[in-house]
Design an enzyme around this catalytic site. Structure first.
Site, PDB file in Angstrom:
ATOM      1  N   ASP A 168      41.214  12.838 -31.113  1.00 53.32           N
ATOM      2  CA  ASP A 168      40.718  12.379 -32.439  1.00 53.32           C
ATOM      3  C   ASP A 168      41.558  11.187 -32.651  1.00 53.32           C
ATOM      4  OD1 ASP A 168      40.698  12.007 -35.206  1.00 53.32           O
ATOM      5  OD2 ASP A 168      41.111  14.139 -35.703  1.00 53.32           O
ATOM      6  N   PHE A 199      45.407  17.529 -37.935  1.00 49.28           N
ATOM      7  CA  PHE A 199      44.492  17.430 -39.017  1.00 49.28           C
ATOM      8  C   PHE A 199      43.359  16.691 -38.648  1.00 49.28           C
ATOM      9  CE2 PHE A 199      42.305  15.333 -42.356  1.00 49.28           C
ATOM     10  CZ  PHE A 199      42.387  16.044 -43.725  1.00 49.28           C
ATOM     11  N   LYS A 249      38.263   5.385 -39.507  1.00 42.38           N
ATOM     12  CA  LYS A 249      39.264   4.745 -40.552  1.00 42.38           C
ATOM     13  C   LYS A 249      39.034   3.140 -40.721  1.00 42.38           C
ATOM     14  CE  LYS A 249      42.559   8.189 -41.554  1.00 42.38           C
ATOM     15  NZ  LYS A 249      42.231   8.582 -43.049  1.00 42.38           N
TER      16      LYS A 249
END
Ligand code: PMP
Length: 407
Positions: free
Chosen positions: A227, A142, A256
Site C-alpha cells: 500500500d 491504515f 494521493k
C-alpha cells in the site's frame, strides 16, 4: 429549489452540512500558492501537510490547471466501456514503472486497496482453490475506510461501529519476523502492508522484515500488496518506497499525489494475476477518466525525473536533520521517524497525555500559520509539498521550535 442561505462564510465554522465524523470547527480556505494556503482574511499558512500527503507539486499550478482545462474542453468522461489517450498513456507509464502487466484505475486510496484485495482473492481462488482467502495485515496499519480496506485497518474506533467486517483478516505485529513466520500459511491469499506506516506512527519497514515477507509470500504463493497510497510517487525521494526498504510486491496501490490533487487511484497488477481475470469481473464508472489521467501524466513527467527525485531526497535529509535538532533541544520532543519528506517527531509518550500535547501543538501551530498532521497517537507528522524549499522547511521548524519552548 430553495437552498438554505443563512450560513455565514467567515474563516471558521461550526455550522456545516457534513456528518459528525469530521471535527469542528472547520477552517475555511480560499486559495493556495506554492506551499501556502490562504483563508478569507488572506491569512497565510505554510502547509506541512499537503492535504494529507496529496498536493505534491504545491498549489496554484498553472501547468496542471491548463492540462485539466484543455482536457475538459476536449472530453471529460467516457466510462470504462471505452478509453482515451490520456488513460492509455498513464497506464503504460505506470506499468513501465515496475514489473506490472496492467493498471486498475479508481478514485481513492481505499478503492485501490479494495481492488488489490479482490485481485489477490481472485488469483488465490483460481490457482489454489476455494477457502484460501485469508488476508494478513499489521498492527497500526491504515488501508482505508471502505469495508474491505477497513477490515485490514485494526483501529478499534474506526472498525467497532461497522461490524461484522470481512471474514478471514488476521493481524500480526509490524516488523516482527518471528510472528510473521508463525502466522503465514498457504491459506492466505494476500498480505497487505505499508513500507512506512503513514497514519499509524511512521514506523519504517526493516530490511529483515521486507526480506522475509518477500521469501514467505513467494514460497506460499501469497500475493504481496504494497500500500503505497501515502509513500508512492516520490514522497520518500524514490518512485516507490518499497524499493527503499527492500520489499518486492506483486501489487502496488497508489493514489494521493497521483493526479496533483484530483481524485485518482491505481492498482498495479502483475501478469500472473491479469491473465486470470475475465471481462466484467471488476469495474468502476469514473476511475481512470481522461481529465484525472491527463493531469497525472503531467505530474509523473515532472516528478519521475532524476533531478526532482534527488531534490526530494536531499530535502528529506535536511528536514530529518532539522527535526533531530528539535529533539536535542526540547524535552517534549523525542525520536525522529519516517523517510524522505514523510517525517515525524515523537511528542511525549504514546499515551493520553502525549496525544493531548500533540493535539495542542498542532492547534498552536495553526494559530501561528503552520499546518501540521498527526500520525499514531503522539507523532507530529510532516508531509509538505515535495516542491518545498529549505528555507520554508526552516521557517516551519522554527514555528514548531517556538511552540515546543512554551509547552
Ligand atoms: N492507505 C494509506 C496508506 C493511506 O494513508 C490512506 C489515506 N490516508 C488510505 C489508504 C486511504 O485512502 P483514501 O482516504 O483516499 O480512501
Amino acid at each position: 429549489m430553495e437552498y438554505r442561505k443563512e450560513y455565514e462564510i467567515t474563516t471558521e465554522t461550526y455550522d456545516v452540512p457534513f456528518p459528525n465524523n469530521y471535527a469542528v470547527p472547520f477552517h475555511i480556505f480560499e486559495r493556495g500558492e506554492g506551499c501556502y494556503l490562504f483563508d478569507k482574511n488572506d491569512k497565510k499558512f505554510l502547509d506541512f501537510g499537503s492535504g494529507i500527503a496529496v498536493n505534491a507539486l504545491g498549489y496554484g499550478r498553472e501547468d496542471l490547471a491548463s492540462v485539466a482545462f484543455k482536457q475538459m474542453k476536449k472530453l471529460i468522461h467516457v466510462s470504462n466501456l471505452y478509453t482515451t489517450e490520456p488513460s492509455l498513456e498513464l497506464g503504460f507509464k505506470l506499468i513501465s514503472s515496475g514489473n506490472f502487466d496492467a493498471v486498475h484505475f479508481g478514485n481513492s486510496g481505499s478503492e485501490a486497496n479494495e481492488a488489490a484485495i479482490k485481485y489477490a482473492r481472485l488469483y488465490s481462488k483460481r490457482i489454489k482453490g476455494d477457502g484460501k482467502y485469508k488476508i494478513l495485515a499489521f498492527t497500526n496499519a491504515f488501508h482505508g475506510r471502505t469495508l474491505g480496506a477497513l477490515s485490514c485497518t485494526p483501529t478499534e474506533k474506526y472498525q467497532e461501529p461497522f461490524g461484522p467486517l470481512l471474514p478471514g483478516v488476521e493481524f500480526s505485529d509490524f516488523n516482527d519476523v518471528e510472528a510473521l513466520e508463525k502466522v503465514l500459511s498457504p491459506d492466505f491469499a494476500a498480505v497487505i502492508v505499508e513500507p512506512v506506516q503513514g497514519e499509524g506512527g511512521l514506523d519504517v519497514m526493516t530490511e529483515e522484515f521486507a526480506t522475509r515477507l518477500n521469501s514467505l509470500c513467494r514460497e506460499l504463493d501469497i500475493i504481496l500488496i504494497a500500500d503505497e497510497i501515502q509513500t508512492g510517487i516520490a514522497r520518500t525521494g524514490f518512485p516507490y518506497a518499497s524499493a527503499v526498504v527492500g520489499l518486492e510486491p506483486d501489487i502496488i496501490t497508489l493514489s494521493k499525489p497521483l493526479a496533483g490533487g484530483l481524485p485518482l487511484s491505481a492498482t498495479l497488477i502483475p501478469k500472473k494475476i491479469n491473465k486470470l481475470v475475465k471481462a466484467g469481473e471488476h469495474g468502476t464508472t469514473f476511475g481512470g477518466g481522461p481529465v484525472t489521467c491527463a493531469v497525472a501524466n503531467k505530474v509523473l513527467d515532472i516528478i519521475f525525473t532524476p533531478s526532482f527525485l534527488a531534490d526530494v531526497q536531499s530535502k528529506g535529509d535536511y528536514l530529518a536533520k532539522g527535526l533531530e535538532k528539535l529533539s536535542e533541544k526540547h524535552a517534549a520532543a523525542g525520536k525522529v521517524k519516517g523517510l524522505g519528506l514523510l517525517r515525524g517527531i515523537e511528542i511525549g509518550k504514546p499515551d493520553e497525555e502525549g496525544m493531548k500535547l500533540c493535539g495542542e501543538i498542532i492547534k498552536k501551530a495553526m494559530d501561528n500559520g503552520l499546518l501540521l498532521l498527526r500520525s499514531g497517537k503522539n507523532i507530529l507528522r510532516i508531509a509538505p509539498p515535495l516542491v518545498i524549499t529549505e528555507s520554508e522547511i526552516d521557517k516551519g521548524l522554527e514555528i514548531i521550535s517556538n511552540i515546543l519552548e512554551e509547552v
